[in-house]
Motif scaffolding. Structure first.
Motif, PDB file in Angstrom:
ATOM      1  N   ILE A   1     -11.850  20.217  28.872  1.00 57.17           N
ATOM      2  CA  ILE A   1     -11.857  19.272  30.127  1.00 57.17           C
ATOM      3  C   ILE A   1     -12.098  19.040  31.458  1.00 57.17           C
ATOM      4  O   ILE A   1     -12.349  18.370  31.905  1.00 57.17           O
ATOM      5  CB  ILE A   1     -10.079  19.138  30.362  1.00 57.17           C
ATOM      6  N   ALA A   2     -12.629  20.496  31.713  1.00 59.06           N
ATOM      7  CA  ALA A   2     -13.472  20.866  32.476  1.00 59.06           C
ATOM      8  C   ALA A   2     -14.818  20.461  33.213  1.00 59.06           C
ATOM      9  O   ALA A   2     -15.268  19.004  33.781  1.00 59.06           O
ATOM     10  CB  ALA A   2     -14.341  21.972  32.506  1.00 59.06           C
ATOM     11  N   GLY A   3     -15.451  19.919  31.903  1.00 59.07           N
ATOM     12  CA  GLY A   3     -16.404  18.901  31.074  1.00 59.07           C
ATOM     13  C   GLY A   3     -16.258  17.996  31.586  1.00 59.07           C
ATOM     14  O   GLY A   3     -16.978  16.473  32.590  1.00 59.07           O
ATOM     15  N   VAL A   4     -14.971  17.330  30.917  1.00 63.23           N
ATOM     16  CA  VAL A   4     -14.439  15.549  31.218  1.00 63.23           C
ATOM     17  C   VAL A   4     -14.541  15.216  32.617  1.00 63.23           C
ATOM     18  O   VAL A   4     -14.838  13.947  32.918  1.00 63.23           O
ATOM     19  CB  VAL A   4     -13.167  15.138  29.908  1.00 63.23           C
TER      20      VAL A   4
ATOM     21  N   VAL B   1      -1.718  21.190  35.039  1.00 63.32           N
ATOM     22  CA  VAL B   1      -0.932  21.497  33.220  1.00 63.32           C
ATOM     23  C   VAL B   1      -2.492  22.616  32.895  1.00 63.32           C
ATOM     24  O   VAL B   1      -1.827  23.559  31.951  1.00 63.32           O
ATOM     25  CB  VAL B   1      -1.397  20.075  32.826  1.00 63.32           C
ATOM     26  N   MET B   2      -3.409  22.491  32.695  1.00 59.55           N
ATOM     27  CA  MET B   2      -4.599  23.681  32.553  1.00 59.55           C
ATOM     28  C   MET B   2      -3.931  24.385  33.316  1.00 59.55           C
ATOM     29  O   MET B   2      -4.298  25.378  32.683  1.00 59.55           O
ATOM     30  CB  MET B   2      -5.413  23.430  32.259  1.00 59.55           C
ATOM     31  N   GLY B   3      -3.742  24.707  33.772  1.00 61.31           N
ATOM     32  CA  GLY B   3      -3.553  26.014  34.630  1.00 61.31           C
ATOM     33  C   GLY B   3      -2.251  26.696  34.630  1.00 61.31           C
ATOM     34  O   GLY B   3      -2.010  27.492  34.880  1.00 61.31           O
ATOM     35  N   LEU B   4      -1.600  26.274  33.863  1.00 62.02           N
ATOM     36  CA  LEU B   4       0.401  26.115  33.937  1.00 62.02           C
ATOM     37  C   LEU B   4      -0.246  27.806  33.188  1.00 62.02           C
ATOM     38  O   LEU B   4       0.963  28.903  33.205  1.00 62.02           O
ATOM     39  CB  LEU B   4       1.113  24.857  33.349  1.00 62.02           C
TER      40      LEU B   4
END
Lengths: 386, 368
Positions: free
Chosen positions: B151-154, B199-202
C-alpha cells in the motif's frame, strides 16, 4: 425498575445536562474539538491522581485531572501563538502525546495500579451504584451521583452568574473586550468548566463519549434554533431524553450503555440533519433547487429584455439560445408565466410591464451590487415561492 | 543498545515489527503532510475513531477474525464517515470542528455498542478486537507488513503520478478549478489515501493515537522547509525513524506498548523541530529578538552621543566617557561593539564619533 437502575438513570441524566451546557458554548465558539483533546489528555492527570489517592472519585484526582485538561488548552494555544502550525494541528499534537504519557505511566506501574486505560476511555456506568458514599453508617447514595451533581450545580450557577458575559464573549469577543469584560477570563473559565465536567463524567460514560454528550446535543439544537437560551434548554432536554432512551435500549441489547446513548444521539442528529426546517439537508436541497430555477428565470428575462429580434424570442428556439435542458426550460417558462412576467403570442415570448420593471430592478441591483437593495430583491424572489 | 541490536539480528518477530512500524511511519508521514497542509489535521482523528463500527460489523457478519476483512470493514466505515463529515459541512451551517466531533463520537459510540454486543455472544474467537483501540504492534505478521509495504508503494506511485495536481489543489484549489482540473476527484483521491493510511495504522498504534502518527512527522517536517517535495520526503523519514526508534525503546524495556512510545518519539521530533529549526524555530526567533534588542540599545547610545556633539564644529572632537554617565544605555562592551562597527573611536577614556557614526546617527529616524 430497581433502585440501581433508577440511580444509573439519574447519574446519566446529570452527566448529560452537565455536558450539554458547556457543549453549547464550545460548538458556538467553534472549539468543539477542544473537548476531544481535553477528554484524552486528562488521562495522565487521572493516573497521577490515582497513584496518590487510589480513589477515582476523590477531589484531588479531579483537581489534578482538571489541571491537565486546562494545561492542554494552554499548550494548544501556546503552539498556535507561535504560528508554526495551524490550530487543528496544535490540538492533534498535544492530546495524543499527553495521552501516550498516561498510557505509559499506567503500563510502567501495572503491578501497583488497578486502573485500566479501557476504564478511563470507555467508562462503565453500570458499576457506579456499587461505589457508595456512607457517612456514619448512613447510605447517602452513589459517589458519582454526588460528584456529577455538585459539578452540575457549580456549572449551572456559573451559567446564571455569567450568562451575559458568556453570551457577549461568545458572539463578539471584540465588543466584550471593549466593554470591559475579559473574554480571556471567560474563555479559561469555560475551559475549566469543560475540563471539570469531562473529569466528572469519564468514569460514568468514558472519556471518548464525553465528546458525544457535549457536542451532539448542541449541534442538534443549533440546527433548530438561533436563540442561545432556547439552545441551552433544548440541548439539556434532548440529552436527558437520549440518555434515558439509550439506557433502556442498552439494557435490552445487553450492550455498552454509553455507546448506545452515543448511537441514539447520532441517530437524533441524523434525523434533525435531514429534516430540520430551514437548515436541514432536505430544506437546503429544496432551497438550492428553487434558487437554481429562479436564477435561470432571471437570466431568461434578461435575455428577453436584451433581444428585440423575434428569432431570439421564439419559444421553440429558446433551448438553443440559452442552452438549457428541455425540463429546465419548461420549468422556467412555467414559473415566469405564473408570475405574469411574460406573455406569449404566436410562439413569440415578450415581457409584460411587470416583467420589464422586475428586470430593470434586477439589472440595477446587479450593477450596483449594494447590500441595501439585496433585501428588497430577496422579497421579490420569495414572491414566486408562494 | 548493543543487546537490542543483537536481539534485532536474531529475532525474526522483532525484525518484522521494526520493518512494519518503519513502513507505517513513512506512509503516514508522507500522506500526513497533505492532511496537515490541507488543514485537515483532525480528520485523521475522526476517521480513525469512526472505523471502529466497520471492524465490528465485519466481525459480526463473518464471525471470524480475518485481518484483511477487518481492515476492509474499517476502510468502508472510514470512507462513510468522511462522506458524512463532508455532508454536514457543506449542507449546514455547522463548522468543520463540530462535524468532526459529531462523526467521531457517534460512530465510535456505535462501534462500542457493537463490540460490547459481540462480547456477549458465545464466540471464543472475539478476543483481541480491543487491540484496535490501542493497537498492538506485537501482533504484526509478515503478511501484514507485506500488505503495508504494497500500500505504501501504491500511495507513493499515486502521489508521484498526481504530484502536480495534488500540489495545486493544496495551495490554490480555485485556480486549479479554473484550469480545468477535476478538483473534486483529486480531493477525493487524497482523502481516500489518508483514510487508507489510517486504517493501516490501526492495528499498530490503535484508534486513539493514529492521528498523531499522521500529524507529528508532517508538523515536524514543515518546520525545516518550504518546499512540498522536501517536506513530504522529510515527513516520511521522520515517521520511519520514529517507528524504528519507538519499537526499539519498547522492545528494550518491560511493559511499554509500542504505539504510545512511537507517538512520544514523533512528538519529540516535533518539539526539537519547533525549537531548533532555522528561520521558523523558536530558538532562532528568540535569538533574533535579542539581537534586535541589542542593536536598538547600541543605536540609542549612538544617538545620545550624537545629541551631545551635534552642535560642535568638529563632530569628531573627543569627549570623556564619564559624560555618558547619566545615560544608562551603555556598557564597555557596547562601546567596543560600536568601535568595531567603525561608528566611534575610543582613545583611553575618550570617545569621538567618526564620520560614519555621525551620519548613521543623523539618519537614524529618516533612514528606514
Amino acid at each position: 425498575m430497581t433502585s440501581a437502575q433508577l440511580e444509573i438513570q439519574m447519574i446519566l441524566s446529570l452527566v448529560a445536562v452537565a455536558c450539554a451546557i458547556p457543549g453549547v458554548f464550545l460548538v458556538l465558539r467553534k472549539m468543539a474539538l477542544i473537548s476531544d483533546a481535553i477528554s484524552h489528555s486528562i488521562l495522565p492527570g487521572i493516573v497521577l491522581g490515582f497513584f496518590i489517592t487510589q480513589d477515582l472519585a476523590s477531589p484531588l484526582l479531579i483537581l489534578m485531572a482538571t489541571l491537565t485538561g486546562v494545561l492542554t488548552v494552554v499548550l494548544v494555544e501556546y503552539i498556535q501563538k507561535t504560528g508554526l502550525v495551524k490550530e487543528d494541528t496544535a490540538i492533534g499534537l498535544v492530546f495524543p502525546s499527553l495521552f501516550s504519557l498516561g498510557v505509559i505511566l499506567i503500563a510502567r506501574n501495572a503491578g501497583d495500579v488497578h486502573l485500566d486505560v479501557d476504564a478511563v476511555l470507555l467508562g462503565e456506568v453500570a458499576f457506579a451504584p456499587f461505589d457508595r458514599w456512607t457517612y456514619q453508617g448512613i447510605d447517602l447514595g452513589p459517589k458519582s451521583l454526588w460528584m456529577i451533581g455538585s459539578i452540575l450545580l457549580v456549572s449551572i450557577s456559573l451559567l446564571f452568574l455569567f450568562f451575559k458575559e458568556l453570551k457577549i464573549a461568545t458572539f463578539d469577543a471584540g465588543l466584550a473586550a471593549s466593554l470591559g469584560f475579559t473574554p480571556v477570563g471567560i474563555h479559561y473559565g469555560l475551559m475549566t468548566v469543560s475540563s471539570v465536567t469531562t473529569v466528572g463524567a469519564f468514569d460514568a460514560i468514558g472519556a471518548i463519549l464525553v465528546v458525544a454528550f457535549m457536542i451532539v446535543p448542541a449541534a442538534c439544537v443549533y440546527l433548530l434554533t438561533n436563540n442561545l437560551k432556547k439552545m441551552l434548554i433544548y440541548a439539556a432536554l434532548l440529552s436527558v431524553l437520549a440518555s434515558i432512551t439509550g439506557y433502556w435500549i442498552a439494557h435490552f441489547l445487553d450492550a455498552s450503555i454509553a455507546g448506545t446513548i452515543a448511537t441514539v444521539l447520532g441517530l437524533v442528529f441524523f434525523i434533525i440533519y435531514l429534516f430540520a426546517p430551514n437548515k436541514g439537508y432536505i430544506s437546503q436541497w429544496y432551497k438550492t433547487k428553487q434558487q437554481k430555477v429562479e436564477v435561470a428565470m432571471l437570466v431568461f428575462m434578461l435575455h428577453l429584455a436584451n433581444h428585440d429580434e423575434e428569432k431570439e424570442r421564439n419559444k421553440n428556439h429558446l433551448q438553443e439560445h440559452i442552452n438549457w435542458s428541455p425540463r429546465l426550460a419548461k420549468k422556467v417558462l412555467k414559473l415566469a408565466f405564473q408570475n405574469n412576467m411574460i406573455v406569449e403570442q404566436h410562439h413569440i415570448i415578450s415581457l409584460t410591464k411587470k416583467g420589464v420593471d422586475f428586470t430593470n430592478k434586477a439589472l440595477s441591483y446587479i450593477s450596483d451590487n449594494k447590500n441595501s437593495e439585496l433585501e428588497g430583491m430577496k422579497q421579490n424572489f420569495f414572491l414566486f415561492r408562494g | 543498545m548493543k543487546e537490542y541490536i543483537d536481539l534485532l539480528v536474531s529475532d525474526y518477530t522483532l525484525q518484522i515489527i521494526t520493518l512494519g512500524t518503519a513502513v507505517l511511519g513513512a506512509l503516514c508521514g508522507m500522506l500526513g503532510s497533505f492532511a496537515v497542509l490541507r488543514k485537515q489535521s483532525l480528520l485523521g482523528d475522526a476517521i480513525s475513531h469512526a472505523s471502529l463500527p466497520g471492524i465490528a460489523i465485519v466481525f459480526l457478519v463473518l464471525g471470524v477474525k480475518n485481518n484483511n476483512g477487518l481492515l476492509l470493514g474499517a476502510l468502508c466505515s472510514g470512507l462513510v464517515s468522511a462522506v458524512f463529515i463532508k455532508g454536514i459541512i457543506s449542507k449546514t451551517h455547522l463548522k468543520s470542528d463540530t462535524a468532526l466531533g459529531i462523526v467521531l463520537s457517534t460512530f465510535f459510540g456505535f462501534g462500542m455498542l457493537l463490540l460490547t454486543y459481540i462480547q456477549k455472544l458465545p464466540n471464543a474467537n472475539q478476543s483481541g478486537l480491543e487491540k484496535y483501540l490501542f493497537g498492538q504492534a506485537a501482533t504484526l505478521l509478515a503478511s501484514d507488513v507485506w500488505l503495508m509495504s504494497a500500500i505504501a508503494g501504491v500511495s507513493l506511485l499515486v502521489v508521484l503520478l498526481f504530484w502536480k495536481e495534488f500540489k495545486m489543489v493544496l495551495f490554490d484549489a480555485d485556480y486549479t478549478k479554473t484550469l480545468g482540473f477535476h478538483v473534486k476527484f483529486i480531493d477525493t483521491l487524497i482523502t481516500s489515501f489518508i483514510v487508507i493510511a489510517i486504517v493501516m495504522g490501526l492495528q499498530t498504534v490503535g484508534v486513539v493515537l493514529m492521528s498523531a502518527m499522521l500529524l507529528a512527522p508532517a508538523a515536524a517536517a514543515r518546520q525545516w522547509t518550504n518546499s512540498l517535495a522536501k517536506m513530504v520526503f522529510l515527513a516520511g523519514m521522520f515517521g520511519a525513524v520514529s517507528g524504528v526508534l519507538g519499537t526499539a525503546v519498547s522492545a528494550s524495556a518491560n511493559n511499554l506498548s509500542t504505539g504510545p512510545v512511537i507517538v512520544l518519539i514523533a512528538t519529540l521530533f516535533v518539539v526539537v523541530s519547533f525549537v531548533f529549526s532555522p528561520i521558523r524555530g523558536l530558538l532562532f526567533k528568540q535569538i533574533k529578538l535579542w539581537k534586535n534588542r541589542n542593536d536598538l540599545k547600541l543605536m540609542k547610545t549612538l544617538l545620545f552621543m550624537y545629541n551631545l556633539v551635534k552642535d560642535h564644529e568638529n563632530v569628531s572632537h573627543p569627549h570623556k566617557i564619564q559624560l555618558l554617565n547619566n545615560f544608562q544605555g551603555y556598557t564597555k562592551k557596547s562601546l567596543k561593539r560600536l568601535q568595531a562597527e567603525d561608528l566611534i573611536l575610543l582613545n583611553k577614556s575618550d570617545w569621538s564619533l567618526t564620520k560614519k557614526g555621525f551620519h548613521t546617527a543623523k539618519n537614524l529616524y529618516t533612514h528606514q
